[in-house]
Motif scaffolding. Structure first.
Motif, PDB file in Angstrom:
ATOM      1  N   THR A  97       0.918  -1.234  -0.020  1.00 53.76           N
ATOM      2  CA  THR A  97      -0.087  -0.076  -0.083  1.00 53.76           C
ATOM      3  C   THR A  97       0.784   1.273  -0.022  1.00 53.76           C
ATOM      4  N   PRO A  98       0.214   2.504  -0.565  1.00 54.53           N
ATOM      5  CA  PRO A  98       1.268   3.705  -0.591  1.00 54.53           C
ATOM      6  C   PRO A  98       1.453   3.983   0.792  1.00 54.53           C
ATOM      7  N   ASN A 194      -0.489   3.160  -6.582  1.00 52.88           N
ATOM      8  CA  ASN A 194      -1.742   2.762  -5.976  1.00 52.88           C
ATOM      9  C   ASN A 194      -2.621   2.166  -6.608  1.00 52.88           C
ATOM     10  N   ASN A 198      -1.725  -3.276  -5.235  1.00 55.17           N
ATOM     11  CA  ASN A 198      -1.249  -2.500  -4.097  1.00 55.17           C
ATOM     12  C   ASN A 198      -2.166  -2.714  -2.761  1.00 55.17           C
TER      13      ASN A 198
END
Length: 295
Positions: A97-98, A194, A198
């Motif tokens: 994930t970001p 994203n 992700n």
């Protein structure tokens, strides 16, 4: 990056079903950068952390045990740090994930600033060589970033103490510490991918990455890397001595550096390592802002 702080600040509290993460975000007893704290808690609140992580943890730790047995017999079976970091880069870019990538890159950035702060405030440490790691994109991982981070930590402690011993000096309190190494503005990270892939939270990703780390390194390199996670107390004591605030070390949890722990728990200790770095840096930021205000 999404404004995770706004997510928690606008979250409505249900008195019959309060959010654990909402409560922790609003609590300020432990110093923590607001954006990093929001990203950390938002990430911990994900479905993968709740449902996927327990399964991944069992499989990952089983893999570590199996690999450890193999490396008792063939300790130097594989030594491929470049392949390791290419794997980490691909995993971070396409599957994490970001907010997790944000926290990982912050860790290297903040760690470099903390070491520089200690060097700047210890008499006799002026000539210690430094190798600051300040990545602003996931691409930087390909330059052996994780391995260099571990080596920096060990070499700093060794070089610092050799320099102090040769001069008959020690780490001491400074009445007015030099905070020039500590940044108080947001780090200019590039946007993190994203996509729909992700989805892995930080904790689950670290569980997966740990046996991968072990696979691509020699047994000695992996052993050294996992033991480095126990040095938070050492670095914290240096900073606390300079600032004369040992009571602030309550949140630095990777204690007992002289007692090696099983490698199977390295993923959890890595999370604590990242947490401790955030807390220590936040303490330094608070002290810097207070010093500037007093001036």
């Amino acid at each position: 990056m999404k404004n995770y702080s706004e997510y928690f600040e606008t979250l409505e509290n249900n008195p019959r079903d309060p959010s654990h993460w909402h409560a922790l975000y609003l609590d300020h007893s432990i110093p923590f950068n607001r954006d990093a704290k929001a990203a950390f808690l938002y990430d911990a609140n994900s479905k993968t952390r709740q449902f996927l992580n327990p399964v991944v943890r069992i499989l990952a730790r089983l893999a570590i045990h199996v690999m450890q047995v193999i490396k008792i017999v063939i300790p130097n079976l594989i030594n491929a740090p470049k392949a390791l970091h290419w794997s980490l880069y691909m995993g971070m870019k396409y599957f994490i994930t970001p907010q997790a990538n944000f926290l990982i890159l912050r860790h290297f950035y903040l760690g470099s600033e903390v070491l520089r702060f200690i060097k700047d405030n210890v008499e006799g440490a002026e000539d210690i060589p430094m190798n600051p790691l300040k990545p602003v994109s996931v691409r930087a991982v390909k330059d052996n970033l994780f391995l260099e981070h571990d080596l920096n930590l060990y070499n700093f402690i060794i070089n610092l103490n050799k320099a102090l011993e040769s001069r008959g000096l020690k780490v001491e309190k400074k009445d007015r510490p030099d905070f020039s190494a500590i940044s108080t503005t947001p780090i200019p990270f590039e946007n993190f991918r994203n996509g729909w892939t992700n989805f892995l939270d930080l904790g689950t990703a670290i569980e997966i990455f740990t046996p991968v780390y072990q696979f691509f390194l020699t047994d000695n390199d992996f052993w050294r890397a996992t033991n480095s996670l126990q040095l938070d107390e050492v670095i914290g004591l240096y900073a606390a001595t300079i600032m004369d605030c040992p009571e602030k070390l309550v949140a630095l949890n990777n204690k007992h550096p002289m007692i090696p722990l099983p490698t199977a728990g390295a993923a959890f200790r890595l999370l604590l390592h990242g947490f401790s770095t955030e807390v220590l840096h936040a303490l330094l930021v608070e002290a810097k802002l207070q010093q500037e205000t007093s001036v």
